[in-house]
Design a protein around this motif. Structure first.
Motif, PDB file in Angstrom:
ATOM      1  N   HIS A 467       0.858  -1.199   0.000  1.00 44.61           N
ATOM      2  CA  HIS A 467       0.000   0.000   0.000  1.00 44.61           C
ATOM      3  C   HIS A 467       0.893   1.247   0.000  1.00 44.61           C
ATOM      4  CE1 HIS A 467      -2.907   3.032   1.306  1.00 44.61           C
ATOM      5  NE2 HIS A 467      -3.863   2.179   0.926  1.00 44.61           N
ATOM      6  N   LYS A 505      -9.356   1.919   7.572  1.00 44.57           N
ATOM      7  CA  LYS A 505     -10.254   1.197   6.655  1.00 44.57           C
ATOM      8  C   LYS A 505      -9.587   0.951   5.304  1.00 44.57           C
ATOM      9  CE  LYS A 505     -14.966   1.069   4.850  1.00 44.57           C
ATOM     10  NZ  LYS A 505     -14.546   0.550   3.542  1.00 44.57           N
ATOM     11  N   ALA A 506      -8.840   1.939   4.825  1.00 38.31           N
ATOM     12  CA  ALA A 506      -8.165   1.781   3.536  1.00 38.31           C
ATOM     13  C   ALA A 506      -7.170   0.626   3.581  1.00 38.31           C
ATOM     14  CB  ALA A 506      -7.457   3.079   3.150  1.00 38.31           C
ATOM     15  N   GLN A 508      -7.217  -1.944   5.727  1.00 39.98           N
ATOM     16  CA  GLN A 508      -7.957  -3.195   5.893  1.00 39.98           C
ATOM     17  C   GLN A 508      -8.544  -3.667   4.562  1.00 39.98           C
ATOM     18  OE1 GLN A 508     -10.645  -1.816   8.972  1.00 39.98           O
ATOM     19  NE2 GLN A 508      -9.524  -2.948  10.569  1.00 39.98           N
ATOM     20  N   ASP A 509      -9.133  -2.747   3.813  1.00 39.25           N
ATOM     21  CA  ASP A 509      -9.706  -3.102   2.510  1.00 39.25           C
ATOM     22  C   ASP A 509      -8.624  -3.577   1.545  1.00 39.25           C
ATOM     23  OD1 ASP A 509     -12.211  -2.472   3.422  1.00 39.25           O
ATOM     24  OD2 ASP A 509     -12.292  -0.496   2.461  1.00 39.25           O
ATOM     25  N   HIS A 510      -7.458  -2.949   1.625  1.00 35.59           N
ATOM     26  CA  HIS A 510      -6.351  -3.340   0.747  1.00 35.59           C
ATOM     27  C   HIS A 510      -5.953  -4.796   1.007  1.00 35.59           C
ATOM     28  CE1 HIS A 510      -2.517  -3.220  -1.379  1.00 35.59           C
ATOM     29  NE2 HIS A 510      -1.941  -3.669  -0.271  1.00 35.59           N
ATOM     30  N   LYS A 512      -7.820  -7.147   2.395  1.00 36.02           N
ATOM     31  CA  LYS A 512      -8.936  -8.018   2.004  1.00 36.02           C
ATOM     32  C   LYS A 512      -8.925  -8.322   0.509  1.00 36.02           C
ATOM     33  CE  LYS A 512     -12.276  -6.482   5.517  1.00 36.02           C
ATOM     34  NZ  LYS A 512     -13.566  -5.769   5.715  1.00 36.02           N
ATOM     35  N   HIS A 513      -8.494  -7.341  -0.281  1.00 41.47           N
ATOM     36  CA  HIS A 513      -8.463  -7.546  -1.731  1.00 41.47           C
ATOM     37  C   HIS A 513      -7.196  -8.253  -2.193  1.00 41.47           C
ATOM     38  CE1 HIS A 513     -11.695  -4.458  -1.641  1.00 41.47           C
ATOM     39  NE2 HIS A 513     -12.149  -5.166  -2.661  1.00 41.47           N
ATOM     40  N   PRO A 517      -9.903 -12.904   2.787  1.00 38.70           N
ATOM     41  CA  PRO A 517     -10.428 -11.855   3.670  1.00 38.70           C
ATOM     42  C   PRO A 517     -10.214 -12.090   5.159  1.00 38.70           C
ATOM     43  CG  PRO A 517     -11.985 -12.335   1.920  1.00 38.70           C
ATOM     44  CD  PRO A 517     -10.900 -13.369   1.816  1.00 38.70           C
ATOM     45  N   TYR A 520      -7.236 -10.177   7.115  1.00 33.90           N
ATOM     46  CA  TYR A 520      -7.058  -8.729   7.275  1.00 33.90           C
ATOM     47  C   TYR A 520      -6.893  -8.350   8.752  1.00 33.90           C
ATOM     48  CZ  TYR A 520     -11.663  -7.377   9.192  1.00 33.90           C
ATOM     49  OH  TYR A 520     -12.746  -7.174  10.002  1.00 33.90           O
TER      50      TYR A 520
END
Length: 553
Positions: A467, A505-506, A508-510, A512-513, A517, A520
């Motif tokens: 990230h 959140k950014a 965590q979402d990164h 997960k993708h 999932p 995370y």
């Protein structure tokens, strides 16, 4: 121990050629009468023959809301699929077959057919992403993939980026269009329902079981036909004691050896039946289904039992008589909560992918509070120091195990970490009391076990570092009452990036993708620097000591 060795029936020697040197293998012990297995045996053939000899041909074996197959019907379906693999597709014994699917009748049939045909099953978690699947493809080099039609996307992405998989055949199953010409089911219908099982040696390979390991680089544990059958003759025989009248259900994936044993191989050995749900389990849904289908035996992780307890107390548990917990440490509070709600004493156990299944456990009548149990007949276990020497009763040290199964990694230098002096070292700290009960203390490595899933901290760190906002990071497990542990990330941000809730959140979402999932970080802690040694190595133990002293942004 078998009195003689017979030549391998697997003409593709890829896995055999990439086993560790024999000097690094664990010692295998077959001290009990029931472990005297033939030198030539096909595990799936042996399990079907056992069921037929016991008169179970017409008894239900594989159940779902859509269909129920008897043992005889399942065997016919397995034969048809085996013929697809060997006659129509021309696969030869020893070829690897990647299996990708959730728990279903079709997934179970595909696994059984693969192994019966002398091929090597490489089952993968349905939640894995393309990156993770790509690492498995590179390591196992399968020649065929059998994939649930709903799970193609990530596998196709992995195939597109992994050069070694060029030209690999992909077949789908669980298709809604029964006439889809490229589906495994459609091809199987064109085949004969009779097939000759491959005459495998007991030491031929049945499966590669992938475990992420502590570094995130996937390790493939190699298991033979003899391993599968030996596992049936230990914990299921002496602790579980299932019967042909049992209906088994549970949440562990068939891609885990915990799920493969509990939800397929062990019920087969007992002549029992297995129910596979049409949709993923929820805690309340599992209790309701348990009642509706008349389940008598349930497998799941402590986290799930804790969440199920309130619903079990409200709705009841129907005919349930055995509940098995494994996959993570079982807190005594969870055991007592479940017992209060259901009246059942939970069976706890510790196993390992490398050992195939459970090797320390106790039946309900022998449970000791706070202990996982005693060593399962067929295995021996002890607590040792760093030099492998047994420690006195009550002292904490490393768990060492030996028995009829053991660790052999596929082409992996970490073999020497797991096996020392013939003993398997699963990576757990234990103490043992004077009566031979084993009490779990902690992991001795950096594996995080959260809600029954194994998560390698370094793998999550690698994803976070991709990230653009992350300069450095460290990932550890944080104790959690509900999940056993949660994934906790300590992050140093690059200049210009805000340490706020939006950034959490950014990140965590990164993850997960990028990864499955469940990997995370549920908590992200922003710090200005990470604790390191003088040589720059991250000190994860120091990160763990920070728990509770930093607020999550």
């Amino acid at each position: 121990m078998p009195t003689r060795l017979i030549p391998s029936a697997q003409v593709d020697h890829f896995v055999h050629d990439h086993l560790p040197p024999p000097g690094q293998w664990p010692e295998l012990r077959f001290d009990r009468h029931e472990l005297q297995l033939p030198s030539q045996v096909n595990a799936v053939q042996a399990l079907f023959e056992r069921a037929m000899a016991a008169g179970h041909a017409d008894r239900p074996f594989l159940r779902s809301d859509e269909r129920t197959l008897s043992y005889a019907q399942a065997q016919a379906e397995v034969n048809r699929i085996a013929n697809v693999l060997t006659v129509e597709l021309g696969l030869v014994p020893g070829n690897r077959v990647l299996l990708r699917g959730g728990n279903s009748v079709a997934m179970a049939l595909a696994w059984l057919a693969t192994v019966q045909a002398g091929l090597i099953a490489v089952a993968t978690m349905p939640l894995l992403r393309a990156k993770e699947l790509g690492a498995i493809l590179k390591k196992a080099q399968p020649v065929l993939a059998l994939c649930d039609v709903k799970l193609q996307e990530e596998l196709k992405a992995a195939l597109a980026t992994e050069p070694s998989s060029a030209g690999m055949t992909l077949l789908v199953f669980n298709t809604s269009d029964a006439d889809a010409p490229n589906s495994l089911e459609a091809m199987a219908r064109r085949q004969c329902e009779h097939s000759t099982p491959c005459p495998t040696a007991a030491t031929d390979i049945a499966l590669l079981a992938f475990t992420s390991g502590t570094t995130g680089t996937p390790k493939a544990a190699v298991h033979t036909h003899r391993d599968v059958l030996a596992a049936c003759e230990t914990w299921p025989r002496h602790v579980l004691r299932a019967t042909p009248d049992d209906i088994v259900m549970g949440s562990p994936p068939l891609a885990f050896t915990f799920g493969l044993g509990g939800l397929l191989v062990f019920p087969m050995w007992a002549g029992a039946s297995v129910y596979f749900p049409s949709v993923p389990y929820t805690p309340e849904g599992m209790v309701q289904l348990m009642i509706r289908v008349g389940a008598t035996l349930c497998y799941t992780a402590p986290t799930f039992y804790r969440q199920m307890a309130a619903f079990a107390k409200t709705h009841g548990i129907g005919k349930l008589r055995i509940s098995v917990s494994a996959g993570e440490g079982l807190p005594d509070a969870t055991r007592q909560l479940w017992k209060e709600a259901t009246g059942l004493e939970m069976i706890d156990g510790i196993g390992a992918t490398e050992m195939f299944h459970i090797f320390i456990s106790s039946p309900p009548e022998s449970v000791r509070r706070g202990a996982i149990g005693q060593v399962v007949p067929g295995y021996q276990a002890r607590v040792v120091n760093d030099d492998g020497e047994p420690l006195p009763i009550g002292e904490v040290g490393k768990l060492a195990v030996i028995g009829p199964t053991g660790c052999r990694y596929l082409d992996d230098e970490r073999q020497t970490n797991y096996v020392k002096g013939g003993w398997n070292l699963p990576g757990d700290a234990f103490r043992m009391d004077a009566d031979g009960y084993f009490f779990y203390q902690a992991r001795t490595d950096d594996m995080i076990i959260t809600a029954g899933y194994n998560v390698a901290g370094p793998e999550v760190e690698a994803a976070l570092l991709e990230h653009p906002a992350v300069a450095e990071c460290g990932v550890v497990g944080k104790p959690d009452e509900e999940r056993g542990q949660i994934v906790q990330a300590f992050v140093v941000l690059k200049p210009g990036h805000a340490a706020d809730a939006a950034q959490v959140k950014a990140l965590q979402d990164h993850v997960k993708h990028s990864l499955a999932p469940y990997k995370y970080p549920r908590e992200v802690v922003f710090v200005t620097q990470l604790p390191r040694t003088e040589t720059g190595k991250l000190q994860r133990f120091a990160l763990r000591s920070l728990n509770g002293t930093h607020r999550v942004a």
